[in-house]
Every structure is written in structure tokens, then in C-alpha cells.
Motif scaffolding. Structure first.
Motif, PDB file in Angstrom:
ATOM      1  N   THR A   1      -1.477  70.629  52.832  1.00 53.66           N
ATOM      2  CA  THR A   1      -1.063  69.764  51.850  1.00 53.66           C
ATOM      3  C   THR A   1      -2.173  68.504  51.696  1.00 53.66           C
ATOM      4  O   THR A   1      -2.494  68.088  50.659  1.00 53.66           O
ATOM      5  CB  THR A   1       0.306  69.367  51.869  1.00 53.66           C
ATOM      6  OG1 THR A   1       1.278  70.207  52.333  1.00 53.66           O
ATOM      7  CG2 THR A   1       0.987  68.420  50.613  1.00 53.66           C
TER       8      THR A   1
ATOM      9  N   TYR B   1       3.386  64.117  56.961  1.00 57.84           N
ATOM     10  CA  TYR B   1       2.835  63.740  55.775  1.00 57.84           C
ATOM     11  C   TYR B   1       3.581  64.222  54.467  1.00 57.84           C
ATOM     12  O   TYR B   1       4.323  65.491  54.441  1.00 57.84           O
ATOM     13  CB  TYR B   1       1.351  64.237  55.595  1.00 57.84           C
ATOM     14  CG  TYR B   1       0.704  64.254  54.194  1.00 57.84           C
ATOM     15  CD1 TYR B   1       0.055  63.014  53.905  1.00 57.84           C
ATOM     16  CD2 TYR B   1       0.561  65.129  53.138  1.00 57.84           C
ATOM     17  CE1 TYR B   1      -0.668  62.527  52.812  1.00 57.84           C
ATOM     18  CE2 TYR B   1       0.024  64.975  51.841  1.00 57.84           C
ATOM     19  CZ  TYR B   1      -0.578  63.400  51.699  1.00 57.84           C
ATOM     20  OH  TYR B   1      -1.243  63.377  50.504  1.00 57.84           O
ATOM     21  N   SER B   2       3.712  63.582  53.378  1.00 57.18           N
ATOM     22  CA  SER B   2       4.300  63.854  52.367  1.00 57.18           C
ATOM     23  C   SER B   2       3.114  63.453  50.864  1.00 57.18           C
ATOM     24  O   SER B   2       2.767  62.790  50.983  1.00 57.18           O
ATOM     25  CB  SER B   2       5.513  63.378  52.118  1.00 57.18           C
ATOM     26  OG  SER B   2       6.541  63.503  52.899  1.00 57.18           O
ATOM     27  N   GLN B   3       3.277  64.330  50.016  1.00 60.09           N
ATOM     28  CA  GLN B   3       2.518  63.992  48.937  1.00 60.09           C
ATOM     29  C   GLN B   3       2.830  62.690  48.381  1.00 60.09           C
ATOM     30  O   GLN B   3       3.890  62.244  48.218  1.00 60.09           O
ATOM     31  CB  GLN B   3       2.990  65.105  47.567  1.00 60.09           C
ATOM     32  CG  GLN B   3       2.225  66.443  48.018  1.00 60.09           C
ATOM     33  CD  GLN B   3       2.509  67.378  46.852  1.00 60.09           C
ATOM     34  OE1 GLN B   3       3.584  67.543  46.621  1.00 60.09           O
ATOM     35  NE2 GLN B   3       1.369  68.013  46.560  1.00 60.09           N
TER      36      GLN B   3
ATOM     37  N   PRO C   1       9.235  59.000  52.665  1.00 59.42           N
ATOM     38  CA  PRO C   1       9.625  60.459  52.111  1.00 59.42           C
ATOM     39  C   PRO C   1      11.099  60.808  52.245  1.00 59.42           C
ATOM     40  O   PRO C   1      11.229  61.657  51.769  1.00 59.42           O
ATOM     41  CB  PRO C   1       8.458  61.319  52.221  1.00 59.42           C
ATOM     42  CG  PRO C   1       7.270  60.414  52.748  1.00 59.42           C
ATOM     43  CD  PRO C   1       8.073  59.339  53.533  1.00 59.42           C
TER      44      PRO C   1
END
Length: 278
Positions: free
Chosen positions: A125, A167-169, A205
Motif C-alpha cells: 500500500t 500504515y493506512s492510506q 485510522p
């Protein structure tokens, strides 16, 4: 809204609203943007920040000149303490650079199995996001831009440093402006750590954190825009989920305003002016 003569496209005219003086803060126009001389006046001979409350107030109302953002933002993001001297900050930078290198080495030293899981859960991602983040900004423009690779390493290393968040968008949208102003990769990493830990303006997130932010927003609407709030209530559960504003919270309004204005909003929030606990 006007339709072009050939009807091949539609043009929208956007008008910027101007609040009447009765709705603005009485001190709104009393502070200029914090420039080099004003910033230096807040530093004593040891490099410590004096009159911190006045500084936060000035930043809240006036913002920070672009030329010194890279120097001031680390204070706002809790990388540097206001009590630290210039020598102490330099020593901290060296220590944190070593820690950052160790975090990166831990990532690079993963076993093949760990690396496959990391690639699947994080790196895939990140690799997709960084190449499309702020590419109109000269700092990240062009093929094989080393600054894009720096942003990528920061995000991958953060996922190793804080695996509970990973991690997140959207996180790339938060890192990119900091890197473009602070410039140094290690310093940016620790500023980003401070952003994720210490500011109420960014919602992580996790669903429970987003719901907490939405709860605050619903209450603000109930108090300040009663008719709109009642309209949302009339729509039932779907209306109160307020899906239309999730991006506002996750990206700190970055995509809702021109960059200069969005960063000005960030600074005002990071200043934590008139907060009981800073």
C-alpha cells in the motif's frame, strides 16, 4: 454555475465567504505572520524558546512564514522541547538519527517470512501511495525523485516503529508536507511520530478514534448549526455517520483547501492555543 457555449464542460464559480467582524475573534487581525526576526526574538542566548504562550498565540492567529517552517514545526510537533538549548537539540538530533537508523535496520533485517507479511500488510500500500502523493509539488515532482523514496522509507519505518498503527492510506498525505518543509529524513520521521502521538487534529485510522472525532463534530454541529444537525438526525443512522467528512478528519482538510491554506490550518491546530493541556 455556467454551461460553456459548446456544452462540452461545466464551469463552476466559487465564492469565498467573508465572516462579519461580529463572528471573528477580537484579536484576529492583531498578529502578523511569524517571521525570522519575530522568531529570533523568542530565542534567548542559549537557543531556548521564551514566552512560549505568546509564541503559540502568535502562530495561532498569524501563522508561520514559509522560510522558517522547517525550524519551527519540530517544536510544534514536540520533537524539540521549548526548554531545550541549541546544543541539546543538536545532541538530540544525533541520538534520534541513530535510533532511526536502528529502526530501518530492523526493517531491512526481516526474515523472508516476516518480509512477505510486511509487504502484504504495509509495503504494498505504501508503494502505491507515495508515487501519487503531492506530485504537483516541485519537491516531489519528476521520475526517480529521491524525496519520494525518503517519504517511502519514513512510512515503512514508521510501520516498524509503531506496528499497532502500521500504515493506512492517507498517512503519506500527512508526511509529505512535513518532509518538504523539514527536509531531513530522520527529523521528519520524529516530527511525524509527534504528529501521530500529540495532536488532537489528526485522527488515527482506527475506527474508535474516528468515531471519537465524529462525536466531537456532531456535538459542534448540534450547538452551532441546529438546522443542519436536525437534518442529519432526520436521515437516520446513515446521516449521523457523516461519511462525507471522514476524509476531512483523516487528512486534516488537506484536500479540501489549497495547500497554503491547509498548512495554515495545521499550524493553528499544532499551536494548541487556549488548551488546558499542551
Amino acid at each position: 454555475m455556467k454551461v460553456a457555449p459548446d456544452k462540452t464542460c461545466m464551469q463552476f464559480s466559487i465564492r469565498r465567504s467573508k465572516l462579519p467582524s461580529s463572528e471573528t475573534h477580537p484579536e484576529e487581525s492583531m498578529y502578523k505572520r511569524l517571521g525570522v526576526s519575530a522568531w529570533l526574538n523568542h530565542l534567548n542566548e542559549l537557543g531556548q524558546v521564551e514566552e512560549e504562550y505568546k509564541l503559540r498565540k502568535a502562530i495561532f492567529f498569524g501563522g508561520i512564514d514559509v522560510s522558517i517552517r522547517g525550524e519551527v514545526w519540530p517544536f510544534l510537533l514536540r520533537y524539540y522541547s521549548h526548554e531545550s538549548t541549541s546544543e541539546e537539540r543538536e545532541a538530540l538530533r544525533l541520538q534520534k538519527r541513530k535510533e532511526y537508523s536502528e529502526i530501518q535496520q530492523k526493517r531491512l533485517s526481516m526474515t523472508p517470512e516476516e518480509h512477505r507479511a510486511f509487504w502484504r500488510n504495509v509495503q504494498f500500500t505504501v508503494d502505491k501511495d507515495v508515487v501519487r502523493t503531492d506530485r504537483n509539488n516541485q519537491f516531489f515532482r519528476g521520475e526517480d525523485n529521491p524525496n519520494v523514496e525518503s517519504m517511502r522509507r519514513i512510512l515503512l519505518n514508521y510501520a516498524v516503529y509503531n506496528p499497532a498503527v502500521g500504515y493506512s492510506q492517507g498517512m503519506s498525505d500527512l508526511v509529505a508536507p512535513i518532509l518538504a518543509e523539514v527536509l531531513d529524513e530522520s527529523d521528519t520521521f520524529w516530527c511525524f511520530v509527534g504528529l501521530m502521538q500529540n495532536t488532537i487534529f489528526v485522527s488515527s485510522p482506527r475506527d474508535e478514534d474516528m468515531e471519537k472525532q465524529l462525536l466531537y463534530l456532531r456535538e459542534l454541529l448540534r450547538l452551532t448549526h441546529v438546522r443542519f444537525y436536525q437534518h442529519l438526525v432526520s436521515l437516520g443512522e446513515d446521516g449521523l455517520q457523516m461519511l462525507f467528512c471522514h476524509r476531512w478528519l483523516l487528512l486534516c482538510f488537506k484536500r479540501e483547501f489549497p495547500e497554503a491554506e491547509a498548512l495554515r490550518i495545521w499550524e493553528a491546530c499544532w499551536a494548541h492555543y487556549q488548551e488546558a493541556d499542551v
